[in-house]
Design an enzyme around this catalytic site. Sequence first.
Site, mmCIF file in Angstrom:
data_model
loop_
_atom_site.group_PDB
_atom_site.id
_atom_site.type_symbol
_atom_site.label_atom_id
_atom_site.label_comp_id
_atom_site.label_asym_id
_atom_site.label_seq_id
_atom_site.Cartn_x
_atom_site.Cartn_y
_atom_site.Cartn_z
ATOM 1 C CG HIS A 67 25.043 25.337 52.550
ATOM 2 N ND1 HIS A 67 25.892 24.360 52.927
ATOM 3 C CD2 HIS A 67 25.133 26.603 52.950
ATOM 4 C CE1 HIS A 67 26.491 24.954 54.022
ATOM 5 N NE2 HIS A 67 26.216 26.116 54.111
ATOM 6 C CG ASP B 75 24.460 22.215 47.431
ATOM 7 O OD1 ASP B 75 24.341 22.865 48.350
ATOM 8 O OD2 ASP B 75 25.329 21.339 47.448
ATOM 9 C CG HIS B 76 21.157 20.627 49.952
ATOM 10 N ND1 HIS B 76 21.196 19.394 50.048
ATOM 11 C CD2 HIS B 76 22.592 20.932 49.869
ATOM 12 C CE1 HIS B 76 22.327 18.801 50.001
ATOM 13 N NE2 HIS B 76 23.185 19.743 49.949
ATOM 14 C CG HIS C 156 26.541 21.121 56.643
ATOM 15 N ND1 HIS C 156 27.770 20.607 56.094
ATOM 16 C CD2 HIS C 156 26.060 21.548 55.474
ATOM 17 C CE1 HIS C 156 27.852 21.103 54.980
ATOM 18 N NE2 HIS C 156 26.809 21.600 54.412
ATOM 19 C CG ASP D 82 25.178 18.649 52.477
ATOM 20 O OD1 ASP D 82 24.305 17.839 51.787
ATOM 21 O OD2 ASP D 82 25.923 19.525 51.817
ATOM 22 C CG HIS E 256 26.279 15.706 49.190
ATOM 23 N ND1 HIS E 256 27.433 16.337 49.380
ATOM 24 C CD2 HIS E 256 25.347 16.947 48.776
ATOM 25 C CE1 HIS E 256 27.006 17.810 49.326
ATOM 26 N NE2 HIS E 256 25.938 17.726 49.128
#
Length: 304
Positions: A62, A64-65, A140, A210, A268
Amino acid sequence: MKLTILGCYAATPRTMTNPTSQVLELNGHMFLIDAGEGTQIQLRKKKLKFQRINHIFISHLHGDHMYGLIGLISTYSLLNRQSDLHVYGPKGIKEIILLQLRLSNSYTGYGLYFHELESKESTVVFEDERVIVRTIPLDHRVYTNGYLFESKPGDRKLRIGAIEDLGIERCYYQKIKQGGDVTLDDGTVIPNTSITYDPEPTESYAFCSDTYYSEAIVPIIKNVDVLYHESTFLESESHYTERTKHCTAKQAATIAKLAEVKTLVLGHYSTRYDDISLFKTEAAEVFDGTILNADDGVIFDFSK
C-alpha cells in the site's frame, strides 16, 4: 535500541502528518522500516546518517508504506552510494521499483538486492552475528508482514583484575569471553562466572502495522521489549475495522497484554482524529504496562 518515528499516520500525507516510516537502531545496525511518502525528507530533518541504512523492510505494498522507497533509492544514486542495499518486502516490490528505474533510465550504481516474501508463516529473513529478523504474518487487505528484530547476546565482559591476579595469559581471553572456564597449571578449574560479567542484555522490537485484530501473532511476539502496534481507530469507530482490516487502540492493547510485552507504542492513527492522546487513554483501560504514543519526529531510546 533507539526508534525514530519518521511518520506514523494512516492513509494520505498531510502538511503536518506523515505516513508510516521509522528507523530502528539496534546493535550497530540502522534499519528502515516502511517508507511512506516523504521518508527521505524526514530522514534529513532528523539529521540521520541514512547512508548507514543497508536494510529496508517493507510491510506491504500500500502506498502509505512504500511510495517513498523509489525516491530514496534514486537519491542514493545521486549521492554516489557504493555499499549494497537490501530491500525486504512482498512479492512484486522488485517489479514495482525496477519498472520505475527502467522507465526513468535511473539504474543504480550500487548493488540493489530484493528479498521478496510470500510465506504466510513466520520466517527468518535476515541474520548476522548481531541481529536476527523474522516476519510476523499479519491480516490485512493485501499480503502483509510485520517484523520482529532481536539482538543477539554479545560476549561476556572480562574481570581484568581477577584474571590478572590469577596469572591467566591473554591467549585465553577470547575463550573466556565466549563463556569458557579456565584450568590453571595446578589443575584448579576457574569457573567463567568468577572472572567475567554478564554480557549486555538482549533487546527486541516488534513492528505490527497494518493488521486486523489477530491473536495468532501473540506467540511470535511473546515477551518482546517493545511492540509497535497499529491503532488506526478509537472504539467509537470500531465498526470500520472489519472492512478496512485495521485495529483500535484497545485491540492493540489487548495484543500487548496477551503477549506480555514490556512497552506498547501506538501509531498508524487515522487522520480523522485531532487528539492522539485519546489512543493512549483507551489502551490504558486494557494494558497496564508502559504505553507510548508515536508521533512524527519522536525519538524513543529504549537502551537498557
